[in-house]
Design a protein around this motif. Sequence first.
Motif, PDB file in Angstrom:
ATOM      1  N   GLY A 199       0.796  -1.220   0.000  1.00  0.00           N
ATOM      2  CA  GLY A 199       0.000   0.000   0.000  1.00  0.00           C
ATOM      3  C   GLY A 199       0.825   1.264   0.000  1.00  0.00           C
ATOM      4  N   GLY A 200       2.158   1.127   0.076  1.00  0.00           N
ATOM      5  CA  GLY A 200       3.030   2.297   0.041  1.00  0.00           C
ATOM      6  C   GLY A 200       3.071   3.043   1.359  1.00  0.00           C
ATOM      7  N   ASP A 201       3.752   4.178   1.356  1.00  0.00           N
ATOM      8  CA  ASP A 201       3.966   4.921   2.587  1.00  0.00           C
ATOM      9  C   ASP A 201       2.673   5.391   3.248  1.00  0.00           C
ATOM     10  N   THR A 202       1.618   5.591   2.479  1.00  0.00           N
ATOM     11  CA  THR A 202       0.353   6.011   3.090  1.00  0.00           C
ATOM     12  C   THR A 202      -0.191   4.938   4.035  1.00  0.00           C
ATOM     13  N   ALA A 203       0.209   3.681   3.807  1.00  0.00           N
ATOM     14  CA  ALA A 203      -0.254   2.595   4.672  1.00  0.00           C
ATOM     15  C   ALA A 203       0.403   2.626   6.040  1.00  0.00           C
ATOM     16  N   LEU A 204       1.405   3.483   6.215  1.00  0.00           N
ATOM     17  CA  LEU A 204       2.025   3.605   7.527  1.00  0.00           C
ATOM     18  C   LEU A 204       1.058   4.228   8.530  1.00  0.00           C
TER      19      LEU A 204
END
Length: 309
Positions: free
Chosen positions: A105-110
């Motif tokens: 999901g990329g960095d937004t999934a952090l």
Amino acid sequence: METKSTLANLATEARNPRTEHIDELPTLDMLRLINEEDAKVAAAVAAVLPEVAKAIDAIAQRFISGGRLFYVGAGTSGRLGVLDASECPPTFSVPPTLFHAIIAGGDTALRRSSEQSEDSPEQGAADLANAGFAHSPDGTAIPDTLIGIAASGRTPYVLGALAHARNIGALTIALTCVQNSQVAATADISIAPITGPEILTGSTRMKAGTATKLVLNMISTGVMIRTGAVYGNLMVNMQASNVKLVDRAQRIIMAATGIDQPSAAALLEIACTIKTAIVMQKLSIDRPAAEAELKAHHGNLSALLNRKS
């Protein structure tokens, strides 16, 4: 993708009989129960130390040859990989590209959960390839390592990344909290601290997450120790980039050499780095000579000083 019945058979999805009535307990008793379950994690990690040691030695050997370490995971597992990778550059003064973490999901999934992102093995493979895994910018093959992190041992995104890494001949390591997992079957080395049913059914951010963090901390720290970033138990690769770290750097030089604080401060000012300062003091040489010695010993302070003693 597994059926619901398959998932229900996983230890990480099982219901914990000790905590079935946790919602009815007084707060202090609730916390004691959580603490008792958490206490089991250290023993689970202790049981897999031989596998952790094997992984550290293999990764360290690849670092010496120019390799890097990649973490891939989804959800909590992915976030823990990002956390460990992001803490290594400031702790050991290594390039941010040496430890690389990829989360589904990329960095937004952090910050915002992206559970659906974990269901695609193809995306896991693509994200790993797009990150330049096992190849330098000029396309030259390098000996990278992948750690696939999946508490359940069956995350499709992680399985896809592991399969891609193994297909191109890279070292693959599985970190999971269940026995006989799919990720373990896909990897060269399997690390599986068995933490059992969670305090809250299926909430692997708890015991499984704690075990995962302990193992990742061991791996990154162990690799840095093996590759010369530590002298004794001192972080001699650290960069003195703010007031707190300048103070710590001076104390490290004091501990390593026996000189007082004013002398350590003056020496650090001249040397610019902790390692150089220690070599200058220990060998009574100037900065260029100290830097040359460090270069000749690949920055390994222990190897340099032990040979000179």
